[in-house]
Enzyme design. Structure first.
Site, PDB file in Angstrom:
ATOM      1  N   GLN A   1     -94.132  30.869 -52.109  1.00  0.00           N
ATOM      2  CA  GLN A   1     -94.124  30.828 -50.645  1.00  0.00           C
ATOM      3  C   GLN A   1     -93.252  31.922 -50.027  1.00  0.00           C
ATOM      4  O   GLN A   1     -93.121  31.998 -48.810  1.00  0.00           O
ATOM      5  CB  GLN A   1     -93.718  29.447 -50.132  1.00  0.00           C
ATOM      6  CG  GLN A   1     -92.250  29.086 -50.315  1.00  0.00           C
ATOM      7  CD  GLN A   1     -91.996  27.644 -49.903  1.00  0.00           C
ATOM      8  OE1 GLN A   1     -92.347  26.707 -50.601  1.00  0.00           O
ATOM      9  NE2 GLN A   1     -91.385  27.450 -48.748  1.00  0.00           N
TER      10      GLN A   1
ATOM     11  N   GLY B   1     -88.884  17.821 -41.967  1.00  0.00           N
ATOM     12  CA  GLY B   1     -88.062  18.112 -40.787  1.00  0.00           C
ATOM     13  C   GLY B   1     -88.844  18.909 -39.753  1.00  0.00           C
ATOM     14  O   GLY B   1     -89.579  19.835 -40.085  1.00  0.00           O
ATOM     15  N   GLN B   2     -88.633  18.543 -38.486  1.00  0.00           N
ATOM     16  CA  GLN B   2     -89.340  19.220 -37.398  1.00  0.00           C
ATOM     17  C   GLN B   2     -88.883  20.671 -37.202  1.00  0.00           C
ATOM     18  O   GLN B   2     -89.541  21.445 -36.515  1.00  0.00           O
ATOM     19  CB  GLN B   2     -89.120  18.445 -36.101  1.00  0.00           C
ATOM     20  CG  GLN B   2     -90.068  18.865 -35.015  1.00  0.00           C
ATOM     21  CD  GLN B   2     -90.042  17.928 -33.848  1.00  0.00           C
ATOM     22  OE1 GLN B   2     -88.980  17.551 -33.364  1.00  0.00           O
ATOM     23  NE2 GLN B   2     -91.188  17.532 -33.396  1.00  0.00           N
TER      24      GLN B   2
ATOM     25  N   ARG C   1     -80.454  28.872 -44.683  1.00  0.00           N
ATOM     26  CA  ARG C   1     -80.224  30.311 -44.490  1.00  0.00           C
ATOM     27  C   ARG C   1     -78.943  30.598 -43.695  1.00  0.00           C
ATOM     28  O   ARG C   1     -78.450  31.724 -43.737  1.00  0.00           O
ATOM     29  CB  ARG C   1     -81.399  30.943 -43.748  1.00  0.00           C
ATOM     30  CG  ARG C   1     -82.641  31.014 -44.585  1.00  0.00           C
ATOM     31  CD  ARG C   1     -83.842  31.359 -43.733  1.00  0.00           C
ATOM     32  NE  ARG C   1     -85.061  31.075 -44.461  1.00  0.00           N
ATOM     33  CZ  ARG C   1     -85.720  31.969 -45.178  1.00  0.00           C
ATOM     34  NH1 ARG C   1     -85.303  33.197 -45.236  1.00  0.00           N
ATOM     35  NH2 ARG C   1     -86.803  31.634 -45.834  1.00  0.00           N
TER      36      ARG C   1
ATOM     37  N   HIS D   1     -81.062  17.952 -44.361  1.00  0.00           N
ATOM     38  CA  HIS D   1     -81.770  17.326 -45.487  1.00  0.00           C
ATOM     39  C   HIS D   1     -81.303  15.884 -45.679  1.00  0.00           C
ATOM     40  O   HIS D   1     -82.089  14.990 -45.954  1.00  0.00           O
ATOM     41  CB  HIS D   1     -81.491  18.078 -46.797  1.00  0.00           C
ATOM     42  CG  HIS D   1     -82.022  19.479 -46.838  1.00  0.00           C
ATOM     43  ND1 HIS D   1     -81.207  20.580 -46.832  1.00  0.00           N
ATOM     44  CD2 HIS D   1     -83.288  19.945 -46.898  1.00  0.00           C
ATOM     45  CE1 HIS D   1     -81.932  21.668 -46.895  1.00  0.00           C
ATOM     46  NE2 HIS D   1     -83.200  21.319 -46.933  1.00  0.00           N
TER      47      HIS D   1
ATOM     48  N   HIS E   1     -78.127  20.548 -46.796  1.00  0.00           N
ATOM     49  CA  HIS E   1     -77.166  20.397 -45.700  1.00  0.00           C
ATOM     50  C   HIS E   1     -77.445  19.073 -45.009  1.00  0.00           C
ATOM     51  O   HIS E   1     -78.364  18.334 -45.404  1.00  0.00           O
ATOM     52  CB  HIS E   1     -77.264  21.581 -44.729  1.00  0.00           C
ATOM     53  CG  HIS E   1     -78.670  21.885 -44.305  1.00  0.00           C
ATOM     54  ND1 HIS E   1     -79.394  21.043 -43.493  1.00  0.00           N
ATOM     55  CD2 HIS E   1     -79.506  22.902 -44.625  1.00  0.00           C
ATOM     56  CE1 HIS E   1     -80.591  21.544 -43.296  1.00  0.00           C
ATOM     57  NE2 HIS E   1     -80.698  22.672 -43.988  1.00  0.00           N
TER      58      HIS E   1
ATOM     59  N   ALA F   1     -80.004  23.941 -51.661  1.00  0.00           N
ATOM     60  CA  ALA F   1     -79.034  24.440 -50.668  1.00  0.00           C
ATOM     61  C   ALA F   1     -78.962  23.410 -49.536  1.00  0.00           C
ATOM     62  O   ALA F   1     -79.116  23.732 -48.357  1.00  0.00           O
ATOM     63  CB  ALA F   1     -79.409  25.831 -50.163  1.00  0.00           C
TER      64      ALA F   1
ATOM     65  N   ASP G   1     -89.168  22.918 -39.194  1.00  0.00           N
ATOM     66  CA  ASP G   1     -90.320  23.708 -39.655  1.00  0.00           C
ATOM     67  C   ASP G   1     -91.586  23.113 -39.030  1.00  0.00           C
ATOM     68  O   ASP G   1     -92.422  22.522 -39.711  1.00  0.00           O
ATOM     69  CB  ASP G   1     -90.391  23.666 -41.189  1.00  0.00           C
ATOM     70  CG  ASP G   1     -89.202  24.345 -41.823  1.00  0.00           C
ATOM     71  OD1 ASP G   1     -89.014  25.541 -41.618  1.00  0.00           O
ATOM     72  OD2 ASP G   1     -88.421  23.647 -42.496  1.00  0.00           O
TER      73      ASP G   1
HETATM   74  O1  PAF Z   1     -89.326  23.248 -46.333  1.00  0.00           O
HETATM   75  C1  PAF Z   1     -89.086  23.513 -47.535  1.00  0.00           C
HETATM   76  O2  PAF Z   1     -87.952  23.420 -48.001  1.00  0.00           O
HETATM   77  C2  PAF Z   1     -90.226  23.989 -48.415  1.00  0.00           C
HETATM   78  O3  PAF Z   1     -91.134  24.757 -47.700  1.00  0.00           O
HETATM   79  C3  PAF Z   1     -90.940  22.856 -49.165  1.00  0.00           C
HETATM   80  C4  PAF Z   1     -91.655  21.905 -48.208  1.00  0.00           C
HETATM   81  C5  PAF Z   1     -89.934  22.070 -49.992  1.00  0.00           C
HETATM   82  C6  PAF Z   1     -91.981  23.441 -50.115  1.00  0.00           C
HETATM   83  O4  PAF Z   1     -91.397  24.307 -51.026  1.00  0.00           O
END
Ligand code: PAF
Length: 284
Positions: free
Chosen positions: A61, A150-151, A192, A37, A34, A32, A153
C-alpha cells in the site's frame, strides 16, 4: 494477550472461541500505535467478546518506497500499549505469512470505481489496491464479526466498506467507524506525527484549524474561493498542499456549488517537510 505469528495457529484458537459463540472484534493496524488506535481497541472491547489486533506494515500500500522504509517500527511499545488497553489477541504476521512467495502472481484487482481515482486514490496510485489486498487477506485470516476503523482515514473506510460488498462479507461483518482522536491542539493522532521535527510539530495543527475555518465559513453557493483561501493559509504556514476538497460525504465527489443541504466532508492532504499528513472533518 496471546500473540500469534502464524495464520493456522490463529485460526485454531479463534475457531475454538467461535464455538463458544464469541463475537470477534478486529482492529487492523500497521503498528506505531497511539491513543487513536487504543480508542479503537477500547471501542472493540465494549462491542465484542474477544478483540484481535493485527500489526503488519503492508508494503503493497506504499506507493512511495521511501515512505515504507521510514515507517516507524515500535513493536515492543505497541505490545505494552495493547496489554494496557485489554487487547485479547495480537496477530503479528511476517511478510511471507501475508504474501507467501509461492503465491506470488498477479495480485487480485478490486473494482473500487471512482473512489480510487479521487483524493488519496489520485495522489497515491495503487494505494487502495494494496489496502484491499492486505485487508482482504486479514479478514480471511481473522474472520471477525465486527471490524473497527478510524475516521481519520475517511476514504479508506469507504474503500473497505466497498471491499466488504465486493467480497460478499457485508452480511457477516459489521463495520464500525470510530471518531478521529486529536491532540489538545487539534492535530489528528497519527503514527506519522512522530516523524515531525519540533518546529513542524508546532505548525502541524494548522491543518485542523484550516478544516475548521472551511466548516465555519461555508455558505450555500460556489465553494472555489473558500478552498483557495484554505490552500493559501496552509501554504503560508509552510505546508505543501496536495489537495483540500469539499466533497459529498457519501461518494467524495467534489462539491463546487453547495446547495446548503448536501452532506459534505472537507478533506486535506499536505506535506510538512517530508511528512505527509491527512485529515478530514465531516460538516453537517
Ligand atoms: O490504516 C491502516 O493502518 C492500514 O491502512 C490498514 C487498514 C491496517 C491496512 O494495512
Amino acid at each position: 494477550m496471546i500473540l500469534f505469528k502464524k495464520t493456522n495457529n490463529l485460526r485454531k484458537y479463534l475457531d475454538n472461541q467461535k464455538e463458544k459463540n464469541y463475537q470477534i472484534g478486529f482492529v487492523p493496524t500497521m503498528g506505531a500505535l497511539h491513543e487513536g488506535h487504543l480508542s479503537l481497541i477500547r471501542q472493540a472491547k465494549s462491542q465484542s467478546d474477544l478483540v484481535v489486533c493485527s500489526i503488519f506494515i503492508n508494503p503493497t500500500q506504499f506507493n512511495d518506497p521511501e515512505d515504507f522504509l521510514k515507517y516507524p517500527v515500535t513493536t515492543e511499545a505497541d505490545i505494552r500499549l495493547l496489554l494496557s488497553a485489554g487487547c485479547d489477541v495480537l496477530f503479528l504476521p511476517s511478510r511471507d505469512e501475508m504474501y507467501p512467495p509461492e503465491a506470488s502472481g498477479q495480485p487480485p484487482f478490486y473494482a473500487l470505481g471512482e473512489l480510487e481515482l479521487l483524493l488519496e486514490g489520485k495522489f497515491r496510485p495503487g494505494h487502495f489496491q494494496g489496502v484491499c489486498q492486505v485487508v482482504d487477506r486479514l479478514l480471511f485470516q481473522v474472520q471477525p464479526d465486527i471490524l473497527f476503523l478510524g475516521q481519520k482515514d475517511y476514504q479508506q473506510c469507504m474503500v473497505i466498506s466497498r471491499l466488504l460488498e465486493l467480497t460478499d462479507r457485508n452480511k457477516s461483518i459489521s463495520l464500525v467507524v470510530c471518531p478521529t482522536l486529536r491532540e489538545t491542539d487539534g492535530l489528528a493522532m497519527s503514527s506519522r506525527n512522530r516523524r515531525l521535527s519540533v518546529t513542524e510539530r508546532e505548525k502541524a495543527p494548522v491543518i485542523f484549524h484550516t478544516l475548521c475555518y472551511v466548516r465555519d465559513q461555508l455558505r450555500p453557493g460556489p465553494t472555489g474561493d473558500l478552498l483557495k483561501e484554505a490552500v493559501s493559509a496552509l501554504t503560508a504556514a509552510g505546508f505543501r498542499v496536495e489537495y483540500i476538497s469539499l466533497a459529498d460525504a457519501r461518494n467524495l465527489k467534489p462539491c463546487t456549488d453547495w446547495d446548503g443541504q448536501q452532506e459534505l466532508v472537507v478533506l486535506c492532504a499536505a506535506f510538512l517537510g517530508e511528512v505527509r499528513l491527512i485529515d478530514n472533518l465531516p460538516l453537517n
